[in-house]
Enzyme design. Sequence first.
Site, PDB file in Angstrom:
ATOM      1  N   TRP A 286      -5.648 -10.479  -0.954  1.00  0.00           N
ATOM      2  CA  TRP A 286      -4.702  -9.419  -0.884  1.00  0.00           C
ATOM      3  C   TRP A 286      -3.200  -9.926  -1.250  1.00  0.00           C
ATOM      4  O   TRP A 286      -3.165 -10.914  -0.191  1.00  0.00           O
ATOM      5  CB  TRP A 286      -4.772  -8.717   0.396  1.00  0.00           C
ATOM      6  CG  TRP A 286      -3.975  -7.397   0.396  1.00  0.00           C
ATOM      7  CD1 TRP A 286      -3.470  -6.455  -0.336  1.00  0.00           C
ATOM      8  CD2 TRP A 286      -3.086  -7.168   1.706  1.00  0.00           C
ATOM      9  NE1 TRP A 286      -2.629  -5.525   0.186  1.00  0.00           N
ATOM     10  CE2 TRP A 286      -2.237  -6.035   1.450  1.00  0.00           C
ATOM     11  CE3 TRP A 286      -2.848  -7.996   3.143  1.00  0.00           C
ATOM     12  CZ2 TRP A 286      -1.493  -5.414   2.415  1.00  0.00           C
ATOM     13  CZ3 TRP A 286      -1.944  -7.093   3.909  1.00  0.00           C
ATOM     14  CH2 TRP A 286      -1.336  -6.118   3.660  1.00  0.00           C
TER      15      TRP A 286
ATOM     16  N   ASP B 169     -10.371  -9.889   8.211  1.00  0.00           N
ATOM     17  CA  ASP B 169      -9.631  -8.917   7.651  1.00  0.00           C
ATOM     18  C   ASP B 169     -10.457  -7.706   7.334  1.00  0.00           C
ATOM     19  O   ASP B 169     -11.243  -7.630   6.570  1.00  0.00           O
ATOM     20  CB  ASP B 169      -8.729  -9.061   6.692  1.00  0.00           C
ATOM     21  CG  ASP B 169      -7.619  -8.240   6.365  1.00  0.00           C
ATOM     22  OD1 ASP B 169      -7.685  -6.810   6.731  1.00  0.00           O
ATOM     23  OD2 ASP B 169      -6.692  -8.330   5.303  1.00  0.00           O
TER      24      ASP B 169
ATOM     25  N   LYS C 120      -7.446   3.615   5.611  1.00  0.00           N
ATOM     26  CA  LYS C 120      -8.420   4.184   4.790  1.00  0.00           C
ATOM     27  C   LYS C 120      -9.339   4.954   5.236  1.00  0.00           C
ATOM     28  O   LYS C 120      -9.675   6.056   4.910  1.00  0.00           O
ATOM     29  CB  LYS C 120      -9.050   3.154   3.946  1.00  0.00           C
ATOM     30  CG  LYS C 120      -8.235   1.633   3.591  1.00  0.00           C
ATOM     31  CD  LYS C 120      -7.116   1.772   2.621  1.00  0.00           C
ATOM     32  CE  LYS C 120      -5.955   0.615   3.003  1.00  0.00           C
ATOM     33  NZ  LYS C 120      -5.239   0.344   1.844  1.00  0.00           N
TER      34      LYS C 120
HETATM   35  C1  LMR Z   1      -3.659  -2.424  -1.259  1.00  0.00           C
HETATM   36  O1  LMR Z   1      -4.216  -3.311  -1.369  1.00  0.00           O
HETATM   37  O2  LMR Z   1      -3.382  -1.658  -2.381  1.00  0.00           O
HETATM   38  C2  LMR Z   1      -3.574  -1.785   0.012  1.00  0.00           C
HETATM   39  O3  LMR Z   1      -4.154  -2.488   1.132  1.00  0.00           O
HETATM   40  C3  LMR Z   1      -1.971  -1.150   0.306  1.00  0.00           C
HETATM   41  C4  LMR Z   1      -1.036  -2.031   0.634  1.00  0.00           C
HETATM   42  O4  LMR Z   1      -0.501  -2.145   1.462  1.00  0.00           O
HETATM   43  O5  LMR Z   1      -1.248  -3.192  -0.157  1.00  0.00           O
END
Ligand code: LMR
Length: 396
Positions: A129, A210, A245
């Site tokens: 992420w 996570d 989510k």
């Molecule tokens: C995403 O990866 O799109 C979500 O987890 C929203 C975010 O805050 O990045």
Amino acid sequence: MFEHLNAQPADPILGLLTACNQDNNPNKVDLGVGVYKDDLGHTPILQCVKTAEIFRTENEMSKVYIGPAGDSGFNTQMTKLIFGEHNIIEQNRSRTISTPGGTGALRVAAEFIKSCKNDARIWVSNPTWANHQSLFSSVGIKVEAYPYYDYENKSLDFDGMMTTLSQVSAGDVVLLHACCHNPSGMDLTQEQWQQVTALAKDKGFTPLIDMAYQGFGQGLEQDAFGPRLMANELPELLLCSSCSKNFGLYRERIGAFTIVAKSSSSADISLSVALSVVRSIYSMPPAHGAALVNIILSSDELKQQWYNELAVMRDRIAHNRHLLVEKLITNGVKQDFSFITRQSGMFSFLGITPEQVVSLTNDYSIYMVDSSRISIAGISHNNIDYLAKSISEVIK
Ligand code: LMR
């Protein structure tokens, strides 16, 4: 003093929201931020949440401070949701606190890790992420990467992952995605979880899991396989979860940080450290989202309704994966995209070039992260033909 500041670029994920909102093309397709959408492109409030909100409005008696640990009922319910009937609960080895979303939980985790070991490093999957990197480096934790996604074969580079993790020393932290890997959609199998757990045991590194998408992959229980196994086998574990989510509570900012320690007394000390971290950053978490989750999970009826609503979201995303692959074939695409159906959760990489991503955005108003990560929930029966045709034109 502000004259020395440098303007920062828009966030690579959240910036897409603004760009897409400003686009007047009626055919625009938003596959950017990981937000669930129904087939009409809406992100409705779940019915179980609506009912819980009515109940809360009628029964809430005070707005007095709640304390740095947040809502104790929520904390207990989240521990059960994540770990099930687990022996860590019986052994009193876990402590959970409410946090402002999953990101808040990660920030508390980062500060907590720093308190445990000032020079600890965190190992994150490549890719991970986009916010993980800055989140940990902003508290001074060195971020290292381990191989994860094999872009060429659209599969998991498990050998590469294990080779790198076998060099990780005790005292370092390894970040793992519990399910619905963001951004690749490629999850560990149960057997692979077992191997990573054995490695953690052998090397002595601490996993930080996570878990932002419990229930969006295979199901609530299946998605918790890794955390439950690790809590069984390892002395210590950190876990950050999110209700954004699975409960659709995005803007309420509710998540949780769980510490699993060697013993009940070590868990108490660890909790006291986490709470002092909380006090120094945001003092205490927001209460509303936590109260709603607690109301839902404490009622058999609302919990069942939530299971059903969650299943609808999960099934729709899984259906969209198949729909996209089928429609690409009907639009004459020769390239094999079937890997999308073997991945799980909100995201997959299309695996197209950055130039092709730019062309999809600029020429077709189709929004996705630069890496070609798409949010599968943004696909609908209204936009699938346009989407598949546009992709076929751009990649031919
Ligand atoms: C995403 O990866 O799109 C979500 O987890 C929203 C975010 O805050 O990045």
